[in-house]
Scaffold this motif. Sequence first.
Motif, mmCIF file in Angstrom:
data_model
loop_
_atom_site.group_PDB
_atom_site.id
_atom_site.type_symbol
_atom_site.label_atom_id
_atom_site.label_comp_id
_atom_site.label_asym_id
_atom_site.label_seq_id
_atom_site.Cartn_x
_atom_site.Cartn_y
_atom_site.Cartn_z
ATOM 1 N N ASN A 37 0.837 -1.137 -0.057
ATOM 2 C CA ASN A 37 -0.029 -0.029 0.162
ATOM 3 C C ASN A 37 0.760 1.523 0.197
ATOM 4 O O ASN A 37 0.347 2.319 0.551
ATOM 5 C CB ASN A 37 -0.898 0.065 1.328
ATOM 6 C CG ASN A 37 -1.898 -1.205 1.228
ATOM 7 O OD1 ASN A 37 -1.973 -1.832 0.243
ATOM 8 N ND2 ASN A 37 -2.667 -1.363 2.269
ATOM 9 N N ASN A 174 -8.110 -1.098 6.650
ATOM 10 C CA ASN A 174 -6.918 -2.044 6.070
ATOM 11 C C ASN A 174 -6.883 -3.325 6.691
ATOM 12 O O ASN A 174 -7.125 -3.482 7.899
ATOM 13 C CB ASN A 174 -5.539 -1.715 6.436
ATOM 14 C CG ASN A 174 -4.378 -2.494 5.729
ATOM 15 O OD1 ASN A 174 -4.733 -3.495 4.784
ATOM 16 N ND2 ASN A 174 -3.372 -2.384 6.131
ATOM 17 N N TYR A 202 -4.824 5.724 5.901
ATOM 18 C CA TYR A 202 -5.085 5.982 4.472
ATOM 19 C C TYR A 202 -6.304 7.180 4.309
ATOM 20 O O TYR A 202 -6.912 7.151 3.447
ATOM 21 C CB TYR A 202 -5.860 4.596 3.938
ATOM 22 C CG TYR A 202 -4.837 3.523 4.179
ATOM 23 C CD1 TYR A 202 -3.738 3.290 3.092
ATOM 24 C CD2 TYR A 202 -4.966 2.715 5.106
ATOM 25 C CE1 TYR A 202 -2.886 2.311 3.178
ATOM 26 C CE2 TYR A 202 -3.895 1.620 5.257
ATOM 27 C CZ TYR A 202 -3.003 1.627 4.452
ATOM 28 O OH TYR A 202 -2.014 0.391 4.487
ATOM 29 N N LYS A 230 1.707 6.685 3.236
ATOM 30 C CA LYS A 230 0.917 6.267 2.320
ATOM 31 C C LYS A 230 0.814 7.318 1.136
ATOM 32 O O LYS A 230 1.594 7.572 0.206
ATOM 33 C CB LYS A 230 -0.428 5.786 2.650
ATOM 34 C CG LYS A 230 -0.342 4.834 3.931
ATOM 35 C CD LYS A 230 0.287 3.387 3.537
ATOM 36 C CE LYS A 230 0.576 2.572 4.787
ATOM 37 N NZ LYS A 230 1.419 1.345 4.361
ATOM 38 N N ARG A 290 -7.964 3.232 -8.700
ATOM 39 C CA ARG A 290 -8.392 2.232 -7.809
ATOM 40 C C ARG A 290 -9.965 1.848 -8.278
ATOM 41 O O ARG A 290 -10.376 0.776 -8.502
ATOM 42 C CB ARG A 290 -8.597 2.943 -6.268
ATOM 43 C CG ARG A 290 -9.619 2.044 -5.647
ATOM 44 C CD ARG A 290 -10.154 2.980 -4.299
ATOM 45 N NE ARG A 290 -10.895 4.027 -4.631
ATOM 46 C CZ ARG A 290 -10.872 5.113 -3.866
ATOM 47 N NH1 ARG A 290 -10.187 5.520 -3.015
ATOM 48 N NH2 ARG A 290 -11.752 6.186 -4.176
ATOM 49 N N ASN A 310 -6.183 3.090 -1.099
ATOM 50 C CA ASN A 310 -5.247 2.900 -2.268
ATOM 51 C C ASN A 310 -5.197 1.381 -2.645
ATOM 52 O O ASN A 310 -4.029 0.972 -2.714
ATOM 53 C CB ASN A 310 -4.126 3.537 -2.172
ATOM 54 C CG ASN A 310 -2.921 3.158 -1.007
ATOM 55 O OD1 ASN A 310 -3.622 2.651 -0.036
ATOM 56 N ND2 ASN A 310 -1.921 3.338 -1.183
ATOM 57 N N PHE A 311 -5.826 0.586 -1.968
ATOM 58 C CA PHE A 311 -5.723 -0.900 -2.089
ATOM 59 C C PHE A 311 -7.259 -1.520 -2.201
ATOM 60 O O PHE A 311 -8.302 -0.614 -1.998
ATOM 61 C CB PHE A 311 -5.215 -1.552 -1.032
ATOM 62 C CG PHE A 311 -5.591 -1.160 0.249
ATOM 63 C CD1 PHE A 311 -6.741 -1.825 0.826
ATOM 64 C CD2 PHE A 311 -5.099 -0.211 1.032
ATOM 65 C CE1 PHE A 311 -7.409 -1.450 1.908
ATOM 66 C CE2 PHE A 311 -5.871 0.304 2.193
ATOM 67 C CZ PHE A 311 -6.863 -0.531 2.658
ATOM 68 N N SER A 346 -2.523 -3.432 -3.787
ATOM 69 C CA SER A 346 -2.211 -2.013 -3.824
ATOM 70 C C SER A 346 -2.620 -1.420 -5.064
ATOM 71 O O SER A 346 -2.043 -2.155 -5.927
ATOM 72 C CB SER A 346 -0.911 -1.622 -3.155
ATOM 73 O OG SER A 346 -0.761 -2.713 -2.193
#
Length: 365
Positions: A37, A174, A202, A230, A290, A310-311, A346
């Motif tokens: 990530n 996460n 995030y 991140k 994404r 971002n994942f 990611s």
Amino acid sequence: MGQDEVTLADLPLREDLRGRSPYGAPQLDVPVRLNTNENPYPPPDALVQDVTDAVREAATALHRYPDRDALALRADLAAYLSRSARVPLTERNVWAANGSNEILQQLLQAFGGPGRTALGFEPSYSMHPIIAAGTRTEWLPAPRRDDFSLDTGRAAGLVAERQPDVVFVTSPNNPTGGSIPLDELAAVLRAAPGIVVVDEAYAEFSAQPSAVRLLAEFPAKLVVSRTMSKAFAFAGGRLGYLAAAPAVVDALQLVRLPYHLSVLTQAAARAALRHAVETLASVAKLAAERDRVAESLQGLGFAPVPSDANFILFGRFGDAAAAWRSYLDHGVLIRDVGIEGHLRVSIGTPEENDAFLEASKEVAR
Ligand code: PMP
């Protein structure tokens, strides 16, 4: 007995640490690395130059200890967070450490520990229970819904019943990607008897406002943990921070190691912060990618979990470990986070994401 014959079993290790596994995302040299990530965009030349100049200047004072309180850096972080969350904050509201992992450890050293409990909603960030174990804080796992979203009504009920000293809420979460609206977060805060750590590693990727907005209402409970690893593309620089009432920062002085943030770290982080606008321009690009990747995964017959980060966590695999291997065979390193039938990817550059989607076509066969 030779050095290499000594095993953990031969050492007087704490009983409660025996049989545990360390945090371990594999660090493999693979063409496409989409497993931790990070921000895939390297720092721009101007930032590299500014960091270099700042570190060069700082190096002239390497014979002296750094500013123990990192006041200038904390003021810069407070200014950034005030701007982005639109909440007035000063350096007295902000504390910084070597990554938000160290922030979380200091929080459990101060507010957890032997005889105390920390509760978190699983699946979530695997370091929360590991740091709890390291600080001898009893870990209380609590559930999410089957779709990985947080039922905050149920969460508040559980918090009221179990009375944990510390509650972790990760938003966006996460490895599942969803974030929590502030009014729902407030319900958990109202129910909590102690500290509520909102882990916002995030946050910059999320459409939800930061929990920092709730500080005025819950000054004795709320701690918002953030990181430059991140969105800020500073994972290698190791800089995490928190926002809370000044008394929380005072509490952490009791457990932090003196001079924990080196002269070099402080100088480099301040230089990187001066380029926040350029660096954070990547956030919109990554969010758009994404959404593109999620849509493409869906088109390939996968089930991506809606993500605000971002994942993307996606399924379903009959054998996630075998699928992870298969991605690796195609030169793409993603993450098996131990959730049955699922893997996490990611978001990288468009080229990296295309490589991942190409590999996904093969894995889907
Ligand atoms: N919190 C969450 C939710 C994370 O995913 C991570 C990194 N994977 C961290 C904290 C810690 O990051 P760092 O120590 O680099 O700030």
